[in-house]
Motif scaffolding. Structure first.
Motif, mmCIF file in Angstrom:
data_model
loop_
_atom_site.group_PDB
_atom_site.id
_atom_site.type_symbol
_atom_site.label_atom_id
_atom_site.label_comp_id
_atom_site.label_asym_id
_atom_site.label_seq_id
_atom_site.Cartn_x
_atom_site.Cartn_y
_atom_site.Cartn_z
ATOM 1 N N ARG A 153 0.835 -1.199 0.000
ATOM 2 C CA ARG A 153 0.000 0.000 0.000
ATOM 3 C C ARG A 153 0.869 1.248 0.000
ATOM 4 N N ILE A 154 0.246 2.374 -0.302
ATOM 5 C CA ILE A 154 0.914 3.677 -0.270
ATOM 6 C C ILE A 154 0.604 4.341 1.060
ATOM 7 N N ARG A 170 -1.550 7.419 6.609
ATOM 8 C CA ARG A 170 -1.510 8.189 5.364
ATOM 9 C C ARG A 170 -0.081 8.568 4.982
ATOM 10 N N PRO A 171 0.174 8.763 3.704
ATOM 11 C CA PRO A 171 1.474 9.303 3.296
ATOM 12 C C PRO A 171 1.508 10.796 3.622
ATOM 13 N N LEU A 172 2.481 11.203 4.407
ATOM 14 C CA LEU A 172 2.643 12.617 4.739
ATOM 15 C C LEU A 172 3.896 13.111 4.045
ATOM 16 N N THR A 194 -4.456 5.546 3.732
ATOM 17 C CA THR A 194 -3.504 4.940 2.807
ATOM 18 C C THR A 194 -4.174 4.788 1.441
ATOM 19 N N PHE A 195 -3.387 4.393 0.428
ATOM 20 C CA PHE A 195 -3.905 4.201 -0.933
ATOM 21 C C PHE A 195 -3.496 2.829 -1.437
ATOM 22 N N TYR A 286 7.891 7.595 2.941
ATOM 23 C CA TYR A 286 6.701 6.753 2.935
ATOM 24 C C TYR A 286 6.756 5.791 1.759
ATOM 25 N N ALA A 287 5.896 4.805 1.768
ATOM 26 C CA ALA A 287 5.759 3.916 0.617
ATOM 27 C C ALA A 287 4.958 4.647 -0.449
ATOM 28 N N ALA A 288 5.514 4.729 -1.655
ATOM 29 C CA ALA A 288 4.937 5.550 -2.718
ATOM 30 C C ALA A 288 4.878 4.763 -4.021
#
Length: 447
Positions: A153-154, A170-172, A194-195, A286-288
């Motif tokens: 996940r993102i 969440r990605p910050l 998250t995405f 973050y995971a992107a």
């Protein structure tokens, strides 16, 4: 060059004043003497510089511990971290970490000799090729290690137990922080989850750029047509994101890769022999989407394309030249890792970066991650990829009006009227977090 989206100067000046006043506390002897913590190994989160400080510290601690556990990248060992209430004198959330002995950093090693400290640095045009390849090779090695790690996940990392990490927040990003700090964006407009797909995240970033234009109170537009141009760019970018045309990603559902917004030469510490001593400042990591990691790093030239003295086209030409050196250094690094059995042929990062540059995906990623540079990037580098060549970049937006519906045209004109009215006065409008509000109250009380 197309106009940039300049930061709100009132917000900038106010933020600088708040952080300056807060920093003065550390110059008071009674505060230094009362604190039992060493200020040389304590990172404090300054109000009005970092919004969401508690969230940022939690994220940074998690990713640093992950890197220590899962990679050989040299990062500072974390001694302790805590919330604002747990910090010395309850000043801010904090991280205490070991100091990494070093002589200089990669920025100084790459920068043009004699460049004044106050001026923006530029890669030394006369740098020795062997030296450049040596320095680039070390940076490539770090990126290669990061690229081998995958997540489903993102978002930001959380440590579940001693052996398990997951993406649960969440990605910050640094861009999100700056949009709130200097772009007038309400905190409520940022993503809160998250995405699961690349396209969903790109659409969320496209929405942020639209909200940025709507909410920045000062210095957002220069004229009615400038407002229309910026509106058109953002709507077309979001349209492409919604139609999943922006990247046409083969990694739509992952795997997603570790991405550090603030990874750059200035944060890479060097020994006297120019070997890497350590890498610091992992905030906003973050995971992107994989495409973020697969784009060649803009910092190869130290300076960003929108600030390049001779214009963006010249930046692109110089970057293309230096990219060849960087990718050669990376391929050499990959060859060694493959020989050791630490890397598979399919995991080469260099081929992905070459494709990203050749396809102009680099520019799409850059625009998505840099809201204040978005307009110049979109009209010069992205719009021609998807639509017929305009007669002039300056008037391209007029030629694209037919791509909008009647309701969107109405929204555009309403926004133009709003922005023209706002230009008549200058009012500070931003959404500070509770931490910054408290710092403002203390400063007002001191006066």
């Amino acid at each position: 060059m197309q106009s940039l989206m300049y930061a709100d100067d009132m917000a900038w000046e106010y933020a600088e004043e708040i952080s300056h006043n807060w920093l003065l506390q550390f110059l008071k002897l009674d505060i230094r003497n009362r604190s039992r913590c060493s200020f040389s190994n304590t990172i404090e989160e300054m109000p009005s510089v970092v919004f969401f400080p508690e969230e940022k510290v939690v994220n940074e601690v998690a990713i640093m511990r992950f890197l220590i556990d899962q990679t050989s990248i040299s990062v500072p060992f974390i001694l302790h971290s805590g919330t604002k209430k747990e910090s010395p004198l309850e000043l801010s959330p904090f991280i205490m970490m070991d100091y990494i002995q070093h002589k200089t950093n990669m920025y100084d090693a790459l920068n043009t000799p004699g460049c004044p400290k106050k001026e923006r640095g530029i890669l030394d045009p006369n740098i020795n090729d062997i030296t450049l390849e040596f320095l680039y090779g070390q940076l490539a090695g770090i990126l290669l290690q990061l690229s081998k790690i995958s997540f489903p996940r993102i978002g930001s990392l959380t440590k579940v137990d001693d052996f398990t990490w997951e993406v649960s927040r969440r990605p910050l990003s640094m861009n999100m922080n700056e949009l709130v700090r200097l772009g007038g964006l309400p905190r409520s407009k940022l993503p809160d989850s998250t995405f699961n797909t690349t396209s969903c995240y790109l659409e969320a970033l496209a929405d942020l750029n639209i909200q940025h234009l709507l909410h920045q109170r000062n210095d957002a537009v220069e004229s009615a047509d400038d407002c229309r141009r910026k509106f058109m760019a953002r709507r077309l970018f979001r349209k492409l994101a919604r139609e999943k045309r922006l990247l046409d990603s083969p990694f739509e559902q992952g795997p997603f890769k570790i991405w550090c917004d603030d990874f750059r030469p200035g944060n890479v510490l060097l020994h006297e022999n120019m070997q890497i001593a350590g890498v610091v400042d992992w905030e906003f990591t973050y995971a992107a989407p994989a495409e973020f990691s697969y784009a060649p790093p803009w910092w190869l030239l130290i300076e960003k394309p929108e600030f390049w003295p001779n214009g963006m086209d010249d930046w692109e030409s110089v970057f293309d030249y230096r990219l060849k050196t960087f990718l050669k250094a990376m391929r050499d690094c990959e060859d060694v890792e493959i020989q050791k059995g630490h890397l598979k042929e399919s995991q080469r990062l260099s081929s992905h970066m070459q494709r990203s540059w050749d396809s102009s995906h680099f520019w799409i990623v850059y625009a998505a991650l840099n809201s204040f540079a978005f307009d110049a990037i979109y009209w010069q580098k992205i719009d021609p990829l998807f639509f017929s060549a305009p007669q002039s970049p300056e008037t391209a937006w007029k030629e694209r009006l037919g791509l909008l519906g009647e309701r969107e045209i109405e929204e555009m004109e309403q926004l133009v009227a709003q922005k023209l009215e706002e230009m008549k006065t200058r009012i500070l409008k931003w959404d500070p977090d509770e931490y910054t509000v408290e710092a403002i109250a203390k400063a007002d009380g001191a006066h």
